[in-house]
Design a protein around this motif. Structure first.
Motif: not given
Length: 119
Positions: A75-76, A78-82, A84-85, A90-91
């Motif tokens: 989850p840390h 740098e590309e994790h959120e990108d 997921l999107e 959502d997770s």
């Protein structure tokens, strides 16, 4: 899926094929069951069992898939959120690389399937 080093069940043979598009070919390997007579009103080919989830479309082949799994596990990153999107999640818990659904495979095979014996 790999059967390297494994003993295949009697009545099966090994098959290799490539899947993918846009230069992201992935070599797949599996065992094909040698049937006797086709069952009436049953579409073939069909999947009976398997393992692991199929890589998402356009993830970069097997190397990109391994990297995607690594990113989702951290989850840390740098590309994790990108990522997921990109996957519409959502997770990261919503993506299970170990999941396998034969019904989903059979749905994908249905475009190529035929019913050799009709009642």
């Amino acid at each position: 899926m790999s059967s390297a080093g494994a003993t295949r069940p009697v009545g099966t043979r090994q098959a290799r094929w490539q899947e993918g598009r846009y230069g992201e070919q992935q070599e797949c390997e599996g065992d094909l069951a040698d049937g006797t007579e086709p069952e009436p009103d049953t579409a073939y080919p069909r999947c009976l069992t398997g393992r692991r989830a199929c890589p998402p479309e356009d993830c970069g082949g097997m190397w990109g898939y391994d990297y995607l799994i690594e990113i989702l596990a951290d989850p840390h990153h740098e590309e994790h959120e990108d990522r997921l999107e990109w996957l519409g999640l959502d997770s990261a818990d919503q993506f299970d690389p170990a999941a396998f659904d034969p019904a989903q495979v059979n749905a994908a095979l249905s475009a190529r399937a035929t019913v050799p014996v009709k009642n």
